[in-house]
Design an enzyme around this catalytic site. Sequence first.
Site, mmCIF file in Angstrom:
data_model
loop_
_atom_site.group_PDB
_atom_site.id
_atom_site.type_symbol
_atom_site.label_atom_id
_atom_site.label_comp_id
_atom_site.label_asym_id
_atom_site.label_seq_id
_atom_site.Cartn_x
_atom_site.Cartn_y
_atom_site.Cartn_z
ATOM 1 N N LYS A 7 33.341 69.380 74.650
ATOM 2 C CA LYS A 7 34.300 69.612 73.564
ATOM 3 C C LYS A 7 34.329 71.108 73.269
ATOM 4 O O LYS A 7 33.309 71.709 72.983
ATOM 5 C CB LYS A 7 33.880 68.823 72.318
ATOM 6 C CG LYS A 7 34.704 69.157 71.068
ATOM 7 C CD LYS A 7 34.296 68.317 69.849
ATOM 8 C CE LYS A 7 34.991 68.793 68.574
ATOM 9 N NZ LYS A 7 34.579 68.036 67.365
ATOM 10 N N ASP A 34 37.353 74.630 64.259
ATOM 11 C CA ASP A 34 37.816 73.360 63.692
ATOM 12 C C ASP A 34 37.924 73.495 62.179
ATOM 13 O O ASP A 34 36.935 73.358 61.459
ATOM 14 C CB ASP A 34 36.840 72.231 64.068
ATOM 15 C CG ASP A 34 37.230 70.900 63.418
ATOM 16 O OD1 ASP A 34 38.388 70.779 62.953
ATOM 17 O OD2 ASP A 34 36.367 69.993 63.401
ATOM 18 N N LYS A 82 39.007 71.016 55.952
ATOM 19 C CA LYS A 82 37.599 70.935 55.554
ATOM 20 C C LYS A 82 37.375 71.732 54.283
ATOM 21 O O LYS A 82 38.126 72.666 53.997
ATOM 22 C CB LYS A 82 36.716 71.524 56.660
ATOM 23 C CG LYS A 82 36.565 70.667 57.890
ATOM 24 C CD LYS A 82 35.607 71.305 58.883
ATOM 25 C CE LYS A 82 35.456 70.458 60.132
ATOM 26 N NZ LYS A 82 34.777 69.172 59.884
ATOM 27 N N ASP A 118 32.070 74.565 67.007
ATOM 28 C CA ASP A 118 32.600 73.273 67.445
ATOM 29 C C ASP A 118 32.990 73.283 68.925
ATOM 30 O O ASP A 118 33.496 72.298 69.451
ATOM 31 C CB ASP A 118 33.793 72.870 66.559
ATOM 32 C CG ASP A 118 33.919 71.367 66.416
ATOM 33 O OD1 ASP A 118 32.941 70.655 66.709
ATOM 34 O OD2 ASP A 118 35.007 70.911 66.019
ATOM 35 N N ASP A 161 40.921 65.748 61.027
ATOM 36 C CA ASP A 161 39.614 66.355 61.263
ATOM 37 C C ASP A 161 38.799 65.557 62.296
ATOM 38 O O ASP A 161 37.758 66.005 62.742
ATOM 39 C CB ASP A 161 38.860 66.472 59.931
ATOM 40 C CG ASP A 161 37.709 67.449 60.003
ATOM 41 O OD1 ASP A 161 37.617 68.189 61.003
ATOM 42 O OD2 ASP A 161 36.906 67.485 59.042
ATOM 43 N N GLU A 186 39.321 65.309 65.324
ATOM 44 C CA GLU A 186 40.139 65.844 66.407
ATOM 45 C C GLU A 186 39.422 65.863 67.755
ATOM 46 O O GLU A 186 40.070 65.823 68.801
ATOM 47 C CB GLU A 186 40.596 67.273 66.052
ATOM 48 C CG GLU A 186 39.610 68.406 66.367
ATOM 49 C CD GLU A 186 38.283 68.294 65.637
ATOM 50 O OE1 GLU A 186 38.248 67.650 64.566
ATOM 51 O OE2 GLU A 186 37.274 68.825 66.129
ATOM 52 N N ARG A 211 37.621 63.726 69.386
ATOM 53 C CA ARG A 211 37.856 62.555 70.234
ATOM 54 C C ARG A 211 39.275 62.552 70.802
ATOM 55 O O ARG A 211 39.518 62.014 71.884
ATOM 56 C CB ARG A 211 37.555 61.269 69.437
ATOM 57 C CG ARG A 211 38.429 61.074 68.225
ATOM 58 C CD ARG A 211 37.824 60.110 67.196
ATOM 59 N NE ARG A 211 36.784 60.750 66.389
ATOM 60 C CZ ARG A 211 36.086 60.122 65.437
ATOM 61 N NH1 ARG A 211 36.308 58.838 65.179
ATOM 62 N NH2 ARG A 211 35.173 60.762 64.749
HETATM 63 N N1 BES Z 1 33.350 69.027 64.448
HETATM 64 C C1 BES Z 1 33.300 68.023 63.469
HETATM 65 C C2 BES Z 1 31.933 67.349 63.386
HETATM 66 C C3 BES Z 1 30.845 68.162 62.775
HETATM 67 C C4 BES Z 1 30.759 68.315 61.404
HETATM 68 C C5 BES Z 1 29.857 68.708 63.558
HETATM 69 C C6 BES Z 1 29.726 69.038 60.852
HETATM 70 C C7 BES Z 1 28.809 69.418 63.003
HETATM 71 C C8 BES Z 1 28.749 69.587 61.637
HETATM 72 C C9 BES Z 1 34.324 66.934 63.775
HETATM 73 O O1 BES Z 1 35.495 67.376 64.335
HETATM 74 C C10 BES Z 1 34.658 66.305 62.473
HETATM 75 O O2 BES Z 1 35.205 66.963 61.648
HETATM 76 N N2 BES Z 1 34.314 65.038 62.321
HETATM 77 C C11 BES Z 1 34.555 64.335 61.120
HETATM 78 C C12 BES Z 1 35.006 62.946 61.494
HETATM 79 C C13 BES Z 1 35.510 62.157 60.324
HETATM 80 C C14 BES Z 1 36.811 62.742 59.811
HETATM 81 C C15 BES Z 1 35.688 60.739 60.759
HETATM 82 C C16 BES Z 1 33.259 64.296 60.322
HETATM 83 O O3 BES Z 1 32.192 64.161 60.930
HETATM 84 O O4 BES Z 1 33.309 64.436 59.121
HETATM 85 ZN ZN ZN Z 2 35.406 69.083 65.405
HETATM 86 MN MN MN Z 3 36.898 67.962 62.887
#
Ligand code: BES
Ligand code: ZN
Ligand code: MN
Length: 501
Positions: free
Chosen positions: A268, A273, A280, A291, A350, A352, A354
Site C-alpha cells: 500500500k 492519507d 481525519k 501510509d 478514509d 481507501e 483496500r
Molecule cells: N491508513 C489508515 C489506517 C491507519 C490509521 C494506520 C492510523 C495507522 C494509524 C487507513 O486508511 C484508515 O484510515 N483506516 C480507517 C478505516 C475505517 C474508516 C474503517 C481506520 O482505521 O480508522
Molecule cells: Zn490509509
Molecule cells: Mn484512510
Amino acid sequence: MEFSVKSGSPEKQRSACIVVGVFEPRRLTAVAEQLDDISGGYISNLLRRGDLEGKAGQMLLLHHVPNVLSERVLLVGCGKERELDERQYKQIISKTIKTLNETGSMEAVCFLTELHVKGRDTYWKVRQAVESTQDSLYTFLKLKTKRGEPRRPLRKMVFNVPTRRELSTGEQAIEHGLAVAHGVRVAKDVANMPPNICNPAYLLEQAKELAESHDRITVEAVGEKQMEELGMHSYLAVGRGSHNESIMSIIHYRGADSEQAPIVLVGKGLTFDSGGISLKPGDGMDEMKYDMGGAAGVLGVMNSLAKMNLPLNVIGVLAGCENMPDANAYRPGDILTTMSGQTVEVLNTDAEGRLVLCDALTYVERFEPEAVIDVATLTGACVIALGKYASGVMSTHNPLAHELLNASEQSGDKAWRLPLWDEYQEQIESPFADMANIGGRPAGTITAACFLSRFTKKYNWAHMDIAGTAWVSGKNKGATGRPVPMLSQFLLNRAGVNTDN
Ligand code: BES
Ligand code: ZN
Ligand code: MN
C-alpha cells in the site's frame, strides 16, 4: 559501516575498544575474566567498589587498563545470566553501539556475540548484531541544514565468535545482516521523506534507481491512463482528489528461469492519507505520510533481495496514490466498479487502502503468481489489537501463513495471526453494491482483510497489516523499516538458504 568476524582471545586484541559483558550481580563473563587476570584484578576491583552492578544496558568505559593492548575496554551490563533473551540481547547491542559512537572509538572488537542467548546460535547472534547496529545508527538528516554528526563516528565492528569453525557461519551472518539492514534503511528513508516530496512519482523514481544498478531488475509503471483502460476505477477513485498522479510501480526481479512462478509482494503506497472527504482529525495527521509504509517495505525487500541475489522470481508492486479532499474527490455513497468487475459502495473515504489494493491485487493475477503477499498500513484497529510490537498476518492459505510466521520468528520481526473466518464477511455486505468498503467497529482489521480476500481467489494469498509496526510516534518519531527483516527471511527460506547453522 564495516563488519567482520574474528575468533581470538581478548587480551590479544589491539583495537580502539574491546567490548565485554558483565552479568548481574557483578559477575564477570569468561572473556571479562581473562582481561581481569592479565590486568591484575583491575576490573574485579572496580566492580567490588560498586562502579558497575551488571544490570542490562549499564555501560562503563575504561581507559588504559593495565597490560591490555586495546586503548579502551567497554564493560557492558548484561543483566542476570539466565535471563538473557533475544530482546535483551538486541537492547544491549544497540546501547553498546550508541555508546561507542558517542565516545570516540572508531572501531571496536565486540565479545557480546559469544554470550549465551536462549535457543539462538552464532549465526543469529552475529546477524542480529549487524542489523541492530545499523538500526541504531540510522538517522534521517537529508532535510536538515545543520547536522550534528558525531566527531569520531564508529566505522568498524569486529564480532568475536567462540571457535574458528564458526568464522564462515559468522561471515554468512554478516552478509545476510547487511542485506537486510540495507533494505531496512531504504524503507526508512523513503517512508520518512515528507509527502510533498514523496508522492507516487517519487516511489517510481526509487524503483527505477534500484533497477539501474541491477541487471536482474526492471521496472514498469502503470499510470492513470492505463488504469482507466484496465478498469481500475476503485484505485483511480481514491486518487481523484489529488493533483499527484496515481502510479503503480512494478519491480521485476528475475533470479530464476522464467517458468518459475513469481512471488508477488504488493505494498500500500498512500503517500498521504488525509481521509479524503471523510477527513481525519488534525492531531497527528502528519503521520499519514507513513501510509505508504507497505510500499516502502516492499521497496526495501526488493533492495535486500538484490543484495542477496537469491535464485527466485519476485515481483514488487508499489501501489502509489494520494487520498485528498477536493471538489473532484470521491465521496461517501459513491459506488465504484473494481477491475474485477465487483462493485463497492463507499461508506467512508478514509477506508481507501483496500480500494487501492483490491485493484492492484486483481492486476497481479496476470503474473500467475506462486503466492501473493500484500503489506499495508491498513487499519487503526490493528494498532488497537496488537500495538506496536506485532504486525498482523491474515491468510486464506494456511501453509503460507505458517511460512510467514516462521520467518517472523526467525528474524525477530514479530507478527501474529488473526482469523479470517467467513463469519466476518457479512459485516461488509451492502444493500446497493456487492460489498461496502467498511465493516463497522468490531474486528476492523479482519473485515478489511475480508474485503481484500474477495479479490484474491485466484492464488495463494496472505495479508499483513503493519499499521502499528511501520513507524513509531513520539519523540523518536520515525519509520522502522518493518516488515523488511521478516519478508527478507521469508525469501531466504523460499530460496532454500540455510540460516539455522
Ligand atoms: N491508513 C489508515 C489506517 C491507519 C490509521 C494506520 C492510523 C495507522 C494509524 C487507513 O486508511 C484508515 O484510515 N483506516 C480507517 C478505516 C475505517 C474508516 C474503517 C481506520 O482505521 O480508522
Ligand atoms: Zn490509509
Ligand atoms: Mn484512510
